[in-house]
Every structure is written in C-alpha cells, then in structure tokens.
Scaffold this active site. Structure first.
Site, PDB file in Angstrom:
ATOM      1  N   HIS A 135     -12.490   6.064  -7.757  1.00 33.19           N
ATOM      2  CA  HIS A 135     -10.641   6.995  -8.424  1.00 33.19           C
ATOM      3  C   HIS A 135     -10.402   5.073  -9.253  1.00 33.19           C
ATOM      4  O   HIS A 135      -9.383   5.707 -10.109  1.00 33.19           O
ATOM      5  CB  HIS A 135     -10.369   5.774  -6.695  1.00 33.19           C
TER       6      HIS A 135
ATOM      7  N   HIS B 119      -4.714  -8.977 -16.796  1.00 27.03           N
ATOM      8  CA  HIS B 119      -6.705  -8.241 -17.494  1.00 27.03           C
ATOM      9  C   HIS B 119      -6.906  -6.392 -17.250  1.00 27.03           C
ATOM     10  O   HIS B 119      -7.431  -6.257 -18.516  1.00 27.03           O
ATOM     11  CB  HIS B 119      -7.615  -8.807 -16.795  1.00 27.03           C
TER      12      HIS B 119
ATOM     13  N   HIS C 121       2.606   1.668  -3.173  1.00 22.46           N
ATOM     14  CA  HIS C 121       1.390   2.278  -4.149  1.00 22.46           C
ATOM     15  C   HIS C 121       1.948   4.273  -3.953  1.00 22.46           C
ATOM     16  O   HIS C 121       0.891   5.209  -4.914  1.00 22.46           O
ATOM     17  CB  HIS C 121       0.615   1.948  -4.450  1.00 22.46           C
TER      18      HIS C 121
ATOM     19  N   GLU D 203       0.680  -1.005   0.244  1.00 23.47           N
ATOM     20  CA  GLU D 203      -0.323  -0.154   0.197  1.00 23.47           C
ATOM     21  C   GLU D 203       0.686   0.913   0.035  1.00 23.47           C
ATOM     22  O   GLU D 203       0.588   2.336  -0.777  1.00 23.47           O
ATOM     23  CB  GLU D 203      -0.730  -0.032   1.197  1.00 23.47           C
TER      24      GLU D 203
ATOM     25  N   HIS E 273     -21.036  -8.128 -17.163  1.00 20.88           N
ATOM     26  CA  HIS E 273     -19.793  -7.229 -17.985  1.00 20.88           C
ATOM     27  C   HIS E 273     -19.491  -8.717 -18.835  1.00 20.88           C
ATOM     28  O   HIS E 273     -19.124  -8.184 -19.860  1.00 20.88           O
ATOM     29  CB  HIS E 273     -18.900  -7.798 -16.146  1.00 20.88           C
TER      30      HIS E 273
END
Length: 395
Positions: A165, A333, A103, A100, A275
């Site tokens: 986000h 992906h 990032h 985290e 989806h």
C-alpha cells in the site's frame, strides 16, 4: 448503499476546494496547475497515512470504506463506544476512528482530482499535444491503491499488504510528479546536454532510494524501529544474531511467523539492521550524485535539496533510535523519504528532457539549413536558331 453515496459526496466536497482554486487562478495552463496541486495533496496524503499508521489508527474503523457501515464516526458512535469499553487500549477509539476516516476522506478527494486529470487529458489531448495514457495510468493506479487500502483493514495490517500500500502510494506520487513536470515549458526544465552522461547514474540513485524506502516500510509495518536501541552498533554488536528467514518472510500475519508463532526478536533485529546498513550506502551515493549534478543550472535547486534532505533523513532516522521513536520525528522521517523520491524523479525527468531538447534543436537546425542547401534550378535556355543552310531535319 446510502452510506457509500454519502462517502462519495464527502470526497467530492473536499475535492471541490482545490478544483475551485485551480479554476479561479489566472494561470492560462490550468491542467498544469491541477497536476501540481494533485501532486502536492498526494504528498500530504502520504504523510498523513504515515501519521495514521504511527498512531496505530489503521484499524480505528475495522471495516471499509466506511466506519461500522456508516459514513462517519458520528453515526458509528455506539459501535465505537462498545468496542472501546470492551478493549480500552485496543485499536478502536473515537480519536483513532476519526484519524482513519479523515485519511479515507482525503484519499477519495485525491481520487476525484485524478479523475479530473484523466478526463481533461482525453478531452484536451490535441491542445495539450501529449498522450493521455499517463493520466489514465494514474486512474488505474489509484483504483489499485484503494483496493490495497481495503485489504490493509480487512487483513488486519498484514505487513506485506501495508508495505505494498505504501509503495503504491509512492508510485502514484512519482507518476504525478512526472506528469506535472511534463506540463512545464521544455526550456525551463531541460538540463544542459552535458548532463545526459549522468542519466544512468541518476536512474540508479532512484532505484537505490526506492529499495531503501521499501526496507523502511518493512521496518515500520513490522514495528521493528526499536529492535536496535543503540548506535552505531545494534544490540551491542556490529553484526548481532539475526533471523533473516522469519524477518523477511513476506506472507504472514502482523507480529507472527508464517507458522503462527510470535515473531522472534532476532527477526526484528534483522529487519532493522538491513535497513540501517543499507541507509549508509544510499546516503553516500545520493550525496555524491547530488554534488555532481548541482553544477548544471536546471538541476542545481533539486540537487541542493537532495543533499539537505539526505542528511536530514539520516539525522531523523538516528533520532528515532536515540529518542525512542517520537511521533513527530517519525512522521518527518516518512515525509522526508517521500520528498526525496519526488526530487529524484524531477532530476531524472530534467536529464531526460535534455535529450528531448537536444533532438528538437537538431531538427530545428536541419529545418533552418534546408533552404540554404537547396540551390535554385537553372533557368531554361531558349533553343538556338538554326544556322543558315543547315539541314532542319525535315524531308
């Protein structure tokens, strides 16, 4: 606070590396180089953000922007250790805390690069001969993105916040691609004027892709990837029982309905099924569009890449189901979707550049023809002498 200054310093130190590389390059157009470097790092940041989410590291440090009020997991060692002892399988571990925070460090570095782009755009606006407002929009966007990053943590991974986000990150990437493409010589990116008739088809393809990415983000943030574990059917049926009301209710906590109950499986099935079904439409349309656009020289390379990536995306999406959501496959992906967006923005820019190049050529032709159309004025003839004996008009 002191730790905020430390965080800013860490972000600045990371940003110095790409900034120094740009300055040391022999490329005369350093602004263009900086734009493309920032685009590349933003793409990397989006992929690492997917890795952070897929490893359940989004709450590795449950506060923002630091980690337990410090600038790194080193300083927060005692708090992380206590949280891990309290809940060994919980969201807070040393590994997740580092994922985290790395990032966040890189997000701050990208923010510094965007500030550098904005300042350069204003200082050199006459030399660049373009408006600095797109670079300013990038700065505003990255600030809003940072705010949603904070809310992602403080609101405990609420799906609508996490999805927003993600979409803001992709908007930032698309804007950077547009800015970087604008720095390229017009002759090298402008498509053939015949490609202009495809501009609405290309724009529609971009809209379809953005909608599909939003659906994919909603699948990921609701952890609905394995709601259907068979293919091409779902739960053994082509149209299984689905709860669209709870599945697509935006404002609710993760894993809960708006009323606070555990979200039913039928709601997750609805999210996944929509989806998956819409992916067939997007794959078919983008494959058709890319096959048509690749006959234009300036559009050939991005079109071929779109063709390859569209089918790669379908394959990685399918393998997520078949192989039960392996981490590397899921990251591929997510990254493939971001690269597809980048390529579709490039295609739209190059088609629009064809119009700009055509208008510039017409203006140039008009300027060249202007001297030829202007005939020289006849020279003034001297006045004829009056004939002898003719009246002169004087009294």
């Amino acid at each position: 606070m002191l730790y905020l200054l430390e965080l800013g310093f860490i972000g600045l130190c990371i940003a110095v590396l790409p900034l120094g590389w740009v300055l040391l390059r022999r490329d005369a157009n350093k602004y263009r180089k900086l734009a493309w470097v920032t685009t590349f790092l933003t793409l990397d940041l989006i992929m690492f953000g997917g890795f952070t989410r897929l490893t359940d590291s989004g709450l590795g440090c449950p506060d923002w922007p630091g980690c337990y009020g410090t600038s790194s997991p080193f300083a927060a060692h005692a708090d992380i250790h206590a949280a891990q002892l309290l809940l060994p399988s919980g969201p807070v571990t040393f590994v997740k805390a580092w994922i985290e925070m790395v990032h966040r460090y890189f997000a701050m570095a990208v923010g510094v690069l965007i500030i550098a782009l904005m300042v350069t755009a204003w200082v050199k606006r006459r030399e660049l001969k373009q408006s600095p407002w797109l670079a300013t929009w990038l700065f505003v966007l990255v600030c809003v993105q940072g705010a949603f990053g904070a809310w992602t943590v403080t609101m405990k991974l609420q799906p609508v916040i996490v999805s927003t986000h993600l979409m803001l990150a992709l908007t930032l990437l698309a804007s950077l691609v547009w800015l970087a493409s604008r720095q390229m010589p017009l002759a090298s990116v402008a498509a053939d004027p015949d490609a202009l008739r495809w501009r609405w088809a290309a724009l529609f393809g971009l809209v379809l892709l953005v909608f599909q990415i939003a659906l994919g983000g909603w699948v990921s943030t609701n952890y609905a990837v394995l709601a259907c574990t068979d293919f091409p059917t779902c739960q053994g049926q082509w149209v299984p029982p689905m709860d669209f009301h709870n599945g697509f209710r935006l404002w609710r906590a993760l894993g809960k309905t708006a009323g606070g109950e555990v979200i039913p499986m039928d709601a997750l099935v609805a999210i996944h099924w929509v989806h998956r079904t819409f992916a067939v439409v997007v794959v078919a349309y983008l494959a058709w569009l890319a096959s048509r656009l690749r006959r234009f020289a300036a559009l050939r390379k991005p079109s071929v890449l779109v063709l390859i990536l569209v089918f790669a995306q379908f394959a990685t999406g399918l393998s997520n189901i078949v192989f039960q959501w392996p981490l590397l496959n899921a990251i591929a992906h997510n990254g493939g979707a971001a690269i597809l967006l980048l390529l579709l923005v490039m295609l739209n820019f190059r088609i629009r550049a064809a119009k700009t190049a055509l208008m510039a050529a017409r203006l140039s032709d008009q300027a060249d023809d202007l001297p030829a159309r202007q005939k020289p004025l006849p020279a003034a003839q001297p006045a004829a002498a009056p004939l002898a004996g003719a009246p002169t008009g004087s009294a």
